[in-house]
Write a protein that holds these residues in place. Structure first.
Motif, PDB file in Angstrom:
ATOM      1  N   UNK A  27       1.025   0.989 -61.193  1.00  0.00           N
ATOM      2  CA  UNK A  27       0.117   1.920 -60.496  1.00  0.00           C
ATOM      3  C   UNK A  27      -1.352   1.586 -60.766  1.00  0.00           C
ATOM      4  N   UNK A  28      -2.248   2.097 -59.913  1.00  0.00           N
ATOM      5  CA  UNK A  28      -3.687   1.839 -60.090  1.00  0.00           C
ATOM      6  C   UNK A  28      -4.160   2.219 -61.490  1.00  0.00           C
ATOM      7  N   UNK A  29      -5.079   1.447 -62.003  1.00  0.00           N
ATOM      8  CA  UNK A  29      -5.565   1.620 -63.371  1.00  0.00           C
ATOM      9  C   UNK A  29      -6.406   2.882 -63.538  1.00  0.00           C
ATOM     10  N   UNK A  49      -8.309   6.267 -68.135  1.00  0.00           N
ATOM     11  CA  UNK A  49      -9.216   5.248 -67.622  1.00  0.00           C
ATOM     12  C   UNK A  49     -10.099   5.881 -66.554  1.00  0.00           C
ATOM     13  N   UNK A  50     -11.414   5.774 -66.746  1.00  0.00           N
ATOM     14  CA  UNK A  50     -12.351   6.310 -65.751  1.00  0.00           C
ATOM     15  C   UNK A  50     -13.146   5.201 -65.065  1.00  0.00           C
ATOM     16  N   UNK A  51     -13.117   4.006 -65.657  1.00  0.00           N
ATOM     17  CA  UNK A  51     -13.808   2.862 -65.057  1.00  0.00           C
ATOM     18  C   UNK A  51     -13.082   1.601 -65.493  1.00  0.00           C
ATOM     19  N   UNK A  52     -12.976   0.651 -64.587  1.00  0.00           N
ATOM     20  CA  UNK A  52     -12.340  -0.631 -64.920  1.00  0.00           C
ATOM     21  C   UNK A  52     -12.972  -1.728 -64.081  1.00  0.00           C
ATOM     22  N   UNK A  53     -13.049  -2.914 -64.668  1.00  0.00           N
ATOM     23  CA  UNK A  53     -13.581  -4.062 -63.932  1.00  0.00           C
ATOM     24  C   UNK A  53     -12.593  -4.446 -62.837  1.00  0.00           C
ATOM     25  N   UNK A  62      -0.322   8.340 -82.074  1.00  0.00           N
ATOM     26  CA  UNK A  62       0.278   8.645 -80.779  1.00  0.00           C
ATOM     27  C   UNK A  62       0.827   7.377 -80.165  1.00  0.00           C
ATOM     28  N   UNK A  63       0.703   7.279 -78.851  1.00  0.00           N
ATOM     29  CA  UNK A  63       1.175   6.103 -78.124  1.00  0.00           C
ATOM     30  C   UNK A  63       0.047   5.551 -77.267  1.00  0.00           C
ATOM     31  N   UNK A  64      -0.045   4.236 -77.245  1.00  0.00           N
ATOM     32  CA  UNK A  64      -1.007   3.581 -76.367  1.00  0.00           C
ATOM     33  C   UNK A  64      -0.225   2.863 -75.274  1.00  0.00           C
ATOM     34  N   UNK A  65      -0.646   3.090 -74.053  1.00  0.00           N
ATOM     35  CA  UNK A  65      -0.011   2.477 -72.902  1.00  0.00           C
ATOM     36  C   UNK A  65      -0.778   1.211 -72.556  1.00  0.00           C
ATOM     37  N   UNK A  66      -0.051   0.116 -72.411  1.00  0.00           N
ATOM     38  CA  UNK A  66      -0.657  -1.166 -72.038  1.00  0.00           C
ATOM     39  C   UNK A  66      -0.322  -1.400 -70.564  1.00  0.00           C
ATOM     40  N   UNK A  67      -1.288  -1.150 -69.682  1.00  0.00           N
ATOM     41  CA  UNK A  67      -1.006  -1.149 -68.239  1.00  0.00           C
ATOM     42  C   UNK A  67      -0.463  -2.451 -67.687  1.00  0.00           C
ATOM     43  N   UNK A  68      -0.955  -3.597 -68.160  1.00  0.00           N
ATOM     44  CA  UNK A  68      -0.466  -4.851 -67.577  1.00  0.00           C
ATOM     45  C   UNK A  68       0.902  -5.252 -68.122  1.00  0.00           C
ATOM     46  N   UNK A  69       1.432  -4.474 -69.085  1.00  0.00           N
ATOM     47  CA  UNK A  69       2.797  -4.680 -69.569  1.00  0.00           C
ATOM     48  C   UNK A  69       3.720  -3.558 -69.088  1.00  0.00           C
ATOM     49  N   UNK A  70       3.113  -2.445 -68.633  1.00  0.00           N
ATOM     50  CA  UNK A  70       3.899  -1.311 -68.174  1.00  0.00           C
ATOM     51  C   UNK A  70       4.671  -0.630 -69.294  1.00  0.00           C
ATOM     52  N   UNK A  71       4.150  -0.703 -70.534  1.00  0.00           N
ATOM     53  CA  UNK A  71       4.859  -0.138 -71.695  1.00  0.00           C
ATOM     54  C   UNK A  71       3.896   0.582 -72.625  1.00  0.00           C
ATOM     55  N   UNK A  72       4.438   1.532 -73.373  1.00  0.00           N
ATOM     56  CA  UNK A  72       3.670   2.251 -74.393  1.00  0.00           C
ATOM     57  C   UNK A  72       4.186   1.853 -75.776  1.00  0.00           C
TER      58      UNK A  72
END
Length: 131
Positions: free
Chosen positions: A67-69, A50-54, A88-98
């Motif tokens: 942790x920070x996005x 992630x390089x930019x987030x709202x 591969x694996x995708x990490x879903x930050x607001x769930x804290x899981x891949x």
């Protein structure tokens, strides 16, 4: 050497190796444009950070104590799995899981990012666009 021989010699020279992952390298954003992810190499794999987030996306993650996005690797350990397809694996930050995931290039500026849970029985796809 005559021009014709130079041309013939150049045509016979081996082509430089092309990185099969080069097409997917770049910056991509999700459908709501709330997150931008830059893809790149991570060892022998492909990853995306992630390089930019709202503000809303950053606050959603922070409110759950994660942790920070910005800087988070959303795409992790992707390997080529066919032409214009990676697994591969995708990490879903607001769930804290891949979750298990595939990324497929629809065209030069479009990715279909698909993540699955429960052994692939429940999946969700998003179309990401190149910045």
């Amino acid at each position: 050497m005559t021009p014709a021989l130079l041309l013939l010699a150049a045509a016979a020279a081996p082509a430089p190796a092309v990185d099969p992952q080069a097409a997917i390298l770049g910056t991509w954003h999700n459908p709501k444009n709330s997150v931008a992810v830059r893809t790149g190499h991570c060892g022998q794999s492909l990853c995306g950070w992630v390089i930019r987030a709202s503000d809303k996306a950053k606050n959603d993650v922070a409110s759950k104590g994660y942790p920070p996005l910005i800087g988070t690797a959303l795409l992790r350990g992707y390997k080529a799995n066919g032409k214009a397809r990676w697994s591969g694996q995708i990490y879903v930050p607001d769930m804290g899981r891949a979750f298990g995931s595939t990324v497929t290039m629809v065209d030069a500026d479009t990715l279909n990012v698909r993540g699955c849970l429960i052994g692939g029985f429940i999946c969700k796809s998003q179309i990401w666009r190149r910045d």
